[in-house]
Scaffold this active site. Structure first.
Site, PDB file in Angstrom:
ATOM      1  N   TYR A 141      -5.798  -7.344  -2.547  1.00 44.07           N
ATOM      2  CA  TYR A 141      -6.618  -6.674  -1.522  1.00 44.07           C
ATOM      3  C   TYR A 141      -7.868  -5.483  -1.908  1.00 44.07           C
ATOM      4  O   TYR A 141      -9.111  -5.556  -1.576  1.00 44.07           O
ATOM      5  CB  TYR A 141      -6.202  -6.845  -0.152  1.00 44.07           C
ATOM      6  CG  TYR A 141      -6.401  -5.756   0.554  1.00 44.07           C
ATOM      7  CD1 TYR A 141      -7.499  -6.153   0.764  1.00 44.07           C
ATOM      8  CD2 TYR A 141      -5.813  -4.895   1.450  1.00 44.07           C
ATOM      9  CE1 TYR A 141      -7.873  -6.031   2.332  1.00 44.07           C
ATOM     10  CE2 TYR A 141      -6.663  -3.480   2.357  1.00 44.07           C
ATOM     11  CZ  TYR A 141      -7.148  -4.353   2.911  1.00 44.07           C
ATOM     12  OH  TYR A 141      -7.991  -3.683   3.981  1.00 44.07           O
ATOM     13  N   ARG A 219       1.793   6.159   6.991  1.00 44.18           N
ATOM     14  CA  ARG A 219       0.443   6.192   7.079  1.00 44.18           C
ATOM     15  C   ARG A 219      -0.370   6.565   8.224  1.00 44.18           C
ATOM     16  O   ARG A 219       0.098   7.422   9.378  1.00 44.18           O
ATOM     17  CB  ARG A 219       0.113   4.624   7.859  1.00 44.18           C
ATOM     18  CG  ARG A 219       0.637   3.017   6.843  1.00 44.18           C
ATOM     19  CD  ARG A 219      -0.226   3.053   5.630  1.00 44.18           C
ATOM     20  NE  ARG A 219       0.570   2.362   4.198  1.00 44.18           N
ATOM     21  CZ  ARG A 219       1.259   2.275   3.364  1.00 44.18           C
ATOM     22  NH1 ARG A 219       1.805   3.622   3.120  1.00 44.18           N
ATOM     23  NH2 ARG A 219       1.067   1.139   1.797  1.00 44.18           N
TER      24      ARG A 219
HETATM   25  N1  UDP Z   1       5.789  -2.793   8.278  1.00 43.80           N
HETATM   26  C1  UDP Z   1       7.010  -2.672   8.296  1.00 43.80           C
HETATM   27  N2  UDP Z   1       7.248  -3.465   8.818  1.00 43.80           N
HETATM   28  C2  UDP Z   1       6.404  -4.534  10.010  1.00 43.80           C
HETATM   29  C3  UDP Z   1       5.307  -4.628   9.332  1.00 43.80           C
HETATM   30  C4  UDP Z   1       4.668  -2.847   8.837  1.00 43.80           C
HETATM   31  O1  UDP Z   1       7.296  -2.005   8.051  1.00 43.80           O
HETATM   32  O2  UDP Z   1       6.933  -5.763  10.831  1.00 43.80           O
HETATM   33  C5  UDP Z   1       4.803  -1.247   7.302  1.00 43.80           C
HETATM   34  C6  UDP Z   1       4.595  -1.495   6.302  1.00 43.80           C
HETATM   35  O3  UDP Z   1       5.449  -1.951   5.025  1.00 43.80           O
HETATM   36  C7  UDP Z   1       3.425  -0.533   6.031  1.00 43.80           C
HETATM   37  C8  UDP Z   1       4.108   0.398   7.344  1.00 43.80           C
HETATM   38  O4  UDP Z   1       4.571  -0.538   8.021  1.00 43.80           O
HETATM   39  O5  UDP Z   1       4.559   0.685   5.129  1.00 43.80           O
HETATM   40  C9  UDP Z   1       2.249  -0.311   7.525  1.00 43.80           C
HETATM   41  O6  UDP Z   1       2.055  -1.767   7.466  1.00 43.80           O
HETATM   42  P1  UDP Z   1       0.764  -2.655   8.061  1.00 43.80           P
HETATM   43  O7  UDP Z   1       0.825  -3.889   7.672  1.00 43.80           O
HETATM   44  O8  UDP Z   1       0.585  -2.597   9.408  1.00 43.80           O
HETATM   45  O9  UDP Z   1      -0.520  -2.249   7.096  1.00 43.80           O
HETATM   46  P2  UDP Z   1      -1.050  -1.922   5.599  1.00 43.80           P
HETATM   47  O10 UDP Z   1      -0.948  -0.657   5.875  1.00 43.80           O
HETATM   48  O11 UDP Z   1      -0.120  -2.854   5.161  1.00 43.80           O
HETATM   49  O12 UDP Z   1      -2.742  -2.330   5.569  1.00 43.80           O
END
Ligand code: UDP
Length: 323
Positions: A141, A219
């Site tokens: 990605y 994040r």
């Molecule tokens: N995450 C999580 N549980 C979920 C979805 C996401 O623990 O059900 C974690 C994921 O591993 C990341 C953070 O939350 O560290 C943000 O994930 P998201 O998919 O929202 O956004 P990304 O940073 O991947 O674009």
């Protein structure tokens, strides 16, 4: 200005279209509705259903519409999916993007604002990270988005395209009418709120042994309306640039869940799972460049306001756009 918005039926695109129209621009939305929703498109926008991979149709439509600027949201944007199916990411994000640029060049449209991502940086040596941080993506990605940034630089040099790359951190929150509805939801905040609504049994926490203070990933969550306003400011730029769009403030997965309990006043059960492949432990923006050069300021991106706006939308749209 007449603005051609790819992916304008998606989560971020549809909120940006709403703000563009409120700011007096005229908008043409191009979306294949693979992720987006027809009902998310503002009624004053012209909606054209089409695919970036349909090179001939895209060329024809761009020639007919003759926009003054393109905002390019359409694309594949899930880290875990890209680790399973990289081909999809290179086809849509790279080949689809090249089709768009060629259509722009043929139609004499020079300005493009591109949805890039902090995933182009990979695992940064230090956070917060500024735009000079080396771009070393750790998933297809992020790599596909970096490739398109590089392609934009060549189109800028060769064809006079003027690209603004906005490297998003984590888009979140909702406007009063438009929010986050993915057909398969993988994002943290909607998953947490779906658990609060009782539509999910629990929230899975992916990774509790990361090198962060509470062991969960950090994040930088940015309100989708603040993200939209960065695009509107970028429309006035006449030179190429790349900008982080974040707040400078990081929140852990556990921190987000805690705040969601406070905002929703609901019980939210959790289960601890292994880390997801391709997930960097911490991504936090240094976003002063955007503030200095474009006069941008995040107005809605406190975590509580983000969660409260998203909660309002999920509560009032329990089936998202499916009603
Ligand atoms: N995450 C999580 N549980 C979920 C979805 C996401 O623990 O059900 C974690 C994921 O591993 C990341 C953070 O939350 O560290 C943000 O994930 P998201 O998919 O929202 O956004 P990304 O940073 O991947 O674009």
């Amino acid at each position: 200005m007449k603005v051609f918005v790819t992916g304008g039926a998606g989560y971020i695109g549809s909120v940006c279209v709403e703000e563009l129209i409120q700011a007096g621009h005229s908008v043409v939305v191009w979306d294949n509705l693979s992720e987006g929703h027809r009902a998310a498109v503002h009624p004053q926008a012209v909606f054209l259903q089409g695919d970036l991979l349909d090179r001939d149709l895209l060329g024809r439509v761009m020639g007919e519409q003759r926009p003054e600027a393109v905002i390019h949201f359409a694309g594949k944007a899930l880290v875990p999916e890209s680790m399973r199916d990289p081909s999809l990411y290179y086809r849509v994000n790279v080949s689809g993007g090249v089709n768009l640029l060629d259509a722009m060049v043929a139609a004499g449209c020079r300005k493009i604002i591109f949805s890039s991502t902090c995933a182009t940086y990979g695992v940064p040596e230090k956070v917060p990270m500024n735009e000079e941080t080396p771009q070393k993506p750790i998933n297809p990605y992020g790599h596909s988005k970096l490739m398109f940034e590089q392609i934009l630089a060549w189109y800028s040099q060769i064809h006079g395209i003027v690209p603004t790359c906005l490297r998003y951190f984590n888009a979140s929150g909702a406007s009063s009418e438009r929010g986050e509805h993915h057909r398969v939801e993988t994002h943290l905040i909607p998953n947490v709120l779906l658990a609060a609504l009782g539509q999910r049994k629990e929230v899975e926490i992916f990774g509790t042994g990361h090198a962060t203070p509470d062991g969960t990933c950090i994040r930088d969550y940015i309100h989708v309306r603040d993200l939209a306003s960065a695009h509107i400011l970028a429309l006035d730029r006449e030179k190429a640039g790349a900008f982080n769009v974040g707040t400078g403030q990081g929140h852990s997965v556990r921190g987000v869940i805690e705040m969601a309990r406070k905002v929703t006043q609901k019980e939210i059960c959790i289960s601890e799972k292994p880390a997801r492949a391709g997930d960097p432990p911490a991504l936090v923006a240094a976003a002063d460049k955007l503030q200095k050069e474009l006069g941008w300021k995040p107005k809605h991106s406190g975590l509580e306001e983000i969660l409260a706006s998203a909660w309002d939308w999920h509560r009032t749209h329990p089936r998202g756009y499916s009603d």
